[in-house]
Design an enzyme around this catalytic site. Sequence first.
Site, mmCIF file in Angstrom:
data_model
loop_
_atom_site.group_PDB
_atom_site.id
_atom_site.type_symbol
_atom_site.label_atom_id
_atom_site.label_comp_id
_atom_site.label_asym_id
_atom_site.label_seq_id
_atom_site.Cartn_x
_atom_site.Cartn_y
_atom_site.Cartn_z
ATOM 1 C CG ASP A 111 -0.274 0.187 2.553
ATOM 2 O OD1 ASP A 111 0.441 1.193 2.720
ATOM 3 O OD2 ASP A 111 -0.448 -0.666 3.449
ATOM 4 C CG HIS A 126 7.560 -7.356 0.189
ATOM 5 N ND1 HIS A 126 6.906 -7.918 1.270
ATOM 6 C CD2 HIS A 126 8.829 -7.860 0.233
ATOM 7 C CE1 HIS A 126 7.738 -8.703 1.945
ATOM 8 N NE2 HIS A 126 8.913 -8.681 1.344
ATOM 9 C CB CYS A 134 6.531 -5.229 -19.246
ATOM 10 S SG CYS A 134 6.562 -6.437 -20.586
ATOM 11 C CB THR A 194 6.080 -7.304 10.305
ATOM 12 O OG1 THR A 194 6.380 -8.478 9.541
ATOM 13 C CG2 THR A 194 7.270 -6.919 11.164
ATOM 14 C CB SER A 195 3.274 -12.116 11.543
ATOM 15 O OG SER A 195 3.642 -12.470 10.223
ATOM 16 C CG ASN A 220 3.255 -7.060 15.907
ATOM 17 O OD1 ASN A 220 2.926 -6.400 14.916
ATOM 18 N ND2 ASN A 220 3.133 -8.371 15.935
ATOM 19 C CG LEU A 221 -2.902 -6.547 18.043
ATOM 20 C CD1 LEU A 221 -3.290 -5.180 18.601
ATOM 21 C CD2 LEU A 221 -3.895 -6.961 16.958
ATOM 22 C CB ALA A 238 0.158 0.373 14.676
#
Length: 253
Positions: A111, A126, A134, A194-195, A220-221, A238
């Site tokens: 995102d 990423h 292409c 991030t996990s 993190n959660l 967060a």
Amino acid sequence: MSQNSTAPKLQPAFIPPADGRIVILTGAGISKESGLETFRDAGGIWSKVRLEDVATPEAFARDPKRCHAFYNMRRARHRAADVQPNAAHHALVRLEQGWPGDVMVVTQNVDTLHDRAGSKNLIHMHGTYNQARCNFCGHVIANEGDLSVEDVCSACNKAAGMRPNVVWFGEMPIEMERIYGALSDCDLFISIGTSGNVYPAAGFVAVVSKHAGAHTAELNLEPSAGATLFAEAHYGPATATVPAYIDALLQSL
Ligand code: APR
């Protein structure tokens, strides 16, 4: 290790020197409260779709229409008016603008919420939703809308090769040399949302502790797969932990 529950004020266990270098790794959890799904939480994306069906080069070769449908759906969600940067994205911009030393954000997220919040020293390891590439000649274009197998590359004129410019499983993440350079030379590494399941990002905490001797903190959660490798951790949403942690760093100046 110190573990705080969500609280408006938070005391970092370590404050880097004012000219210290800070590297921040983010994952899907930082965008959760902006309305975007994570991958591996209960009800997350990979509980509804098999990643082998949509997020590998083999999947695209086998069934490009299915890959396009998946990414078109996710890109449309990402374009929705209610999906906006949240307090955690904004806090990282405040850090970059207010901290005298280098601040780099490395995100696994495709995102563009960090970009939209205003982060400048930002690496999308990423890739991003808002570009297409292409598969034949590598030409990259800006792309906010849907992609299809009928799309033709404006550089090589071949059809059926335009794909999201994201890194699929089995592909090499982007700008790794620059990322490892920053990791090996930082004073503080912060991992957010991030996990810790996907490499190479999941290995950054070990690289930093071993080679840079830097302090490491996880926001993190819940404890990630690599939680025991961090020197410090704060658990909660967060939008609560990140602004509190960042403001404490800035107030130390
Ligand atoms: N605040 C903070 N953390 C949260 C929140 C929140 N509001 N909500 C969820 N989290 C945490 C979860 O507890 C989990 O540890 O965010 C983490 C999200 O983990 P994943 O879904 O595995 O996402 P991520 O680690 O970014 O995935 C890495 O995997 O599928 C690939 O390429 C994709 O970039 C992605 C990579």
